[in-house]
Motif scaffolding. Sequence first.
Motif, PDB file in Angstrom:
ATOM      1  N   MET A 294       0.794  -1.219   0.000  1.00  0.00           N
ATOM      2  CA  MET A 294       0.000   0.000   0.000  1.00  0.00           C
ATOM      3  C   MET A 294       0.832   1.278   0.000  1.00  0.00           C
ATOM      4  O   MET A 294       0.308   2.363  -0.208  1.00  0.00           O
ATOM      5  N   GLY A 295       2.142   1.180   0.260  1.00  0.00           N
ATOM      6  CA  GLY A 295       3.002   2.362   0.235  1.00  0.00           C
ATOM      7  C   GLY A 295       2.579   3.425   1.228  1.00  0.00           C
ATOM      8  O   GLY A 295       2.560   4.623   0.902  1.00  0.00           O
ATOM      9  N   LEU A 296       2.244   3.006   2.454  1.00  0.00           N
ATOM     10  CA  LEU A 296       1.770   3.962   3.457  1.00  0.00           C
ATOM     11  C   LEU A 296       2.895   4.905   3.888  1.00  0.00           C
ATOM     12  O   LEU A 296       4.066   4.522   3.972  1.00  0.00           O
ATOM     13  N   GLN A 297       2.512   6.147   4.177  1.00  0.00           N
ATOM     14  CA  GLN A 297       3.448   7.168   4.627  1.00  0.00           C
ATOM     15  C   GLN A 297       2.956   7.767   5.931  1.00  0.00           C
ATOM     16  O   GLN A 297       1.790   7.588   6.311  1.00  0.00           O
ATOM     17  N   ALA A 298       3.850   8.484   6.615  1.00  0.00           N
ATOM     18  CA  ALA A 298       3.489   9.063   7.907  1.00  0.00           C
ATOM     19  C   ALA A 298       2.306  10.017   7.781  1.00  0.00           C
ATOM     20  O   ALA A 298       1.450  10.098   8.669  1.00  0.00           O
ATOM     21  N   ASP A 299       2.229  10.723   6.661  1.00  0.00           N
ATOM     22  CA  ASP A 299       1.147  11.687   6.464  1.00  0.00           C
ATOM     23  C   ASP A 299      -0.220  11.006   6.354  1.00  0.00           C
ATOM     24  O   ASP A 299      -1.252  11.636   6.578  1.00  0.00           O
ATOM     25  N   ASP A 300      -0.215   9.700   6.048  1.00  0.00           N
ATOM     26  CA  ASP A 300      -1.481   8.978   5.895  1.00  0.00           C
ATOM     27  C   ASP A 300      -2.194   8.768   7.228  1.00  0.00           C
ATOM     28  O   ASP A 300      -3.389   8.443   7.243  1.00  0.00           O
TER      29      ASP A 300
ATOM     30  N   TYR B 205      -7.954  11.531  -0.053  1.00  0.00           N
ATOM     31  CA  TYR B 205      -7.018  10.442   0.215  1.00  0.00           C
ATOM     32  C   TYR B 205      -6.768   9.612  -1.041  1.00  0.00           C
ATOM     33  O   TYR B 205      -7.620   9.528  -1.934  1.00  0.00           O
ATOM     34  N   ARG B 206      -5.601   8.968  -1.074  1.00  0.00           N
ATOM     35  CA  ARG B 206      -5.240   8.094  -2.186  1.00  0.00           C
ATOM     36  C   ARG B 206      -6.127   6.841  -2.188  1.00  0.00           C
ATOM     37  O   ARG B 206      -6.537   6.370  -1.115  1.00  0.00           O
ATOM     38  N   PRO B 207      -6.423   6.270  -3.365  1.00  0.00           N
ATOM     39  CA  PRO B 207      -7.254   5.064  -3.418  1.00  0.00           C
ATOM     40  C   PRO B 207      -6.700   3.918  -2.578  1.00  0.00           C
ATOM     41  O   PRO B 207      -7.451   3.215  -1.904  1.00  0.00           O
ATOM     42  N   ARG B 208      -5.389   3.705  -2.635  1.00  0.00           N
ATOM     43  CA  ARG B 208      -4.809   2.601  -1.863  1.00  0.00           C
ATOM     44  C   ARG B 208      -4.949   2.828  -0.363  1.00  0.00           C
ATOM     45  O   ARG B 208      -5.129   1.880   0.403  1.00  0.00           O
ATOM     46  N   LEU B 209      -4.879   4.084   0.059  1.00  0.00           N
ATOM     47  CA  LEU B 209      -5.073   4.380   1.475  1.00  0.00           C
ATOM     48  C   LEU B 209      -6.508   4.089   1.895  1.00  0.00           C
ATOM     49  O   LEU B 209      -6.751   3.518   2.972  1.00  0.00           O
ATOM     50  N   LEU B 210      -7.473   4.437   1.041  1.00  0.00           N
ATOM     51  CA  LEU B 210      -8.870   4.151   1.354  1.00  0.00           C
ATOM     52  C   LEU B 210      -9.106   2.647   1.427  1.00  0.00           C
ATOM     53  O   LEU B 210      -9.857   2.160   2.281  1.00  0.00           O
ATOM     54  N   LEU B 211      -8.469   1.889   0.535  1.00  0.00           N
ATOM     55  CA  LEU B 211      -8.632   0.437   0.532  1.00  0.00           C
ATOM     56  C   LEU B 211      -8.093  -0.183   1.813  1.00  0.00           C
ATOM     57  O   LEU B 211      -8.785  -0.957   2.488  1.00  0.00           O
TER      58      LEU B 211
END
Length: 271
Positions: A44-50, A161-167
């Motif tokens: 998912m490539g999560l980042q701290a800002d997420d 939010y990014r689609p992958r973050l929502l998923l």
Amino acid sequence: MFVAMTCIVIGDTAGKILTQQGVSPLFVAWTRFALAGLVLLPFMGLQADDLRAVRDPLVWLRALLIAGGIVCILTSLRTEPVANAFGAMFINPIVAFGLAAVFLKERVTVTRSVLLIAGFIGVLLVVKPGFGFTPGLGFALSAGLLYGAFLTTTRAVAQKYRPRLLLISQLLIGSVLLAPMGLSVLPTAISLPMFGFILLSALASAAGNLLVVMASKTSPNTTIAPLIYLQLISATAIGYMVFGDWPDPISFLGLSVIFAAGMSSLALSRR
């Protein structure tokens, strides 16, 4: 999208097999969210800002709606043929359309309204209110109502939010929300075949959702959304191959009307 929709139907078919063996839909739903979240998290490539998404009430509401929808459709599949359950659930475009018009101020067109009414007539042919209605179809309709609200909530947060973050947020939050109920109905024993169906239910659903996200990268939502109706083809075929279920003539007519309305909506979007 056709492969994605087929994967999701395969996941629900595995869930139906589990519930018919006495496994609680709550347990199946929880394992689906938890296992899918664990499998997809590294991609998912999560980042701290997420992390800011965790503080957004709409993100939690979105996860709650999809978790409730999954529990309802799995409960429906316990007694209903796969195609009929999915047909009844396709009340969700009408719900999403109405909520988006009221809360998101989206434009209402005559053509789109006519297509939605046609789809609703198809749903009525499937559920047969008054003379063929069952509790299982009631759960499928409830799943459609929750999923329609889920789609509207998704539109409300899609620009933030990014689609992958929502998923991944819906999977992880859903697993947290369902954990108390899922753990309270643990099967007394889990055989190797049962464990295989649990994995298939989670991984096939996860693969389908990931493919939807990938398709969304290359195609606009107006093209992607109507293609969800391809699910009816997969649901009818898999239901017949696995369980020998074939819709009765009235239900089959209803499924055909729903599918035709969905494809007409796709043609309208592309135009």
